[in-house]
Design an enzyme around this catalytic site. Sequence first.
Site, PDB file in Angstrom:
ATOM      1  N   SER A 146      32.059  53.824  55.972  1.00 40.55           N
ATOM      2  CA  SER A 146      31.831  55.150  54.746  1.00 40.55           C
ATOM      3  C   SER A 146      30.652  55.633  55.377  1.00 40.55           C
ATOM      4  O   SER A 146      29.602  54.870  56.010  1.00 40.55           O
ATOM      5  CB  SER A 146      32.165  54.088  53.947  1.00 40.55           C
ATOM      6  N   TYR A 160      28.092  50.014  46.346  1.00 42.62           N
ATOM      7  CA  TYR A 160      29.368  50.083  47.529  1.00 42.62           C
ATOM      8  C   TYR A 160      28.904  50.484  49.161  1.00 42.62           C
ATOM      9  O   TYR A 160      29.653  49.481  49.555  1.00 42.62           O
ATOM     10  CB  TYR A 160      30.117  51.674  46.711  1.00 42.62           C
TER      11      TYR A 160
END
Length: 251
Positions: A146, A160
Amino acid sequence: MIADRPVLLVTGGSRGIGAAVCSAAARQGWRVAVNYASNKGAADKLVAAISDAGGEAIAVEGDVGSEAGIGAIFAAVDQAFGRFDGLVNNAGIVDVPARIDEMSAERLERMFRINITGSIRCAAEAVRRMSTRFGGKGGAIVNVSSMAAVLGSAGQYVDYAASKGAIDTFTIGLAREVATEGIRVNAVRPGVIDTEIHASGGLPDRARDMASSIPLQRPGQANEVADTILYLLSPSASYVTGAILNVSGGR
Ligand code: NAP
C-alpha cells in the site's frame, strides 16, 4: 479442465482488487483459485461469472490469519489443480481510524497476523511448490502492499501502514532469496482504490472524499491495480524481481 494451463492463487480473491485480479487472470488463461475468508456468496458469484466467460476457477475458503486456514487453502488448490504457478498475496485488512494511544494489543496482533504473517506463510507454501530447489517449475509471487507503507497513515492507522512496510521489505528479501530458484517476487502499492475496504474501516466515502488530494484527481479502480499485478505475473516482466510498483495516481 485444461491441465496445461498455469494455476494462480489469489488470497482475498472474492472481492475488490483480488476479484479484479481473478477475472483478469482467467481472461488471460490462468486457472484461478479464488480464496475468501467468510463471504462464500461473493466468491461463488465470481467463480460463476468466470465460468460463464469461458474461464476456469474454484472458490477456496480459508483465513490467511490462521495456520489451519492456510493449510486448507493450499490443500484445496493441490487437490483441484495438482500444480502451482503463481500467488497473489492480496488478502489484507484495515481497522477503524485511531491514534496509537487508542490501539489495543489485540488490534495489532490481528492486523499483523493477517497482513504480515499470512502473506509470509502463504509465500512459504508457494515457494515449496514452485521452487526448482524442490522440483518445481518456477513461478511468480506478487504481494499487495500500500502507499501507506511510505506515507505512514498518521492519525488513521499507523499499524496498517507498518504492516505494509513489512510487506515491502519482505518482497525485497524474498526476491533475492529465491531468484536462482525460478521465482520472481514483486509488489504493488495501491493508492486510494474504490473498494469496500474503506467501509470495513468505518469510512465508506473515503475513496470519493480523497479524490482532490490525488494528483490524478480520482480514486483508482480495482481493475487498474489488477492490470499491473497481471503484468508482474506475466513473461513480459521476466527481468523484473524485487520491484515495488506504485499504482496510486501519483499519490
Ligand atoms: P476488500 O474489498 O475489503 O476485499 C478484501 C478481500 O480479502 C475479500 O475477498 C475478503 O474475503 C478477503 N479477506 C479478508 N480477510 C481475509 C483473511 N483473513 N483471509 C482470507 N481472505 C481475507 O479489500 P481491497 O480493497 O480489495 O484490498 C485488497 C488488498 O489491497 C489489501 O491487502 C489492502 O490492504 C490492499 N490495498 C487496498 C487499497 C484500497 O484503497 N482499496 C489501498 C492500498 C492497499 P471475504 O469476502 O470473505 O471477507
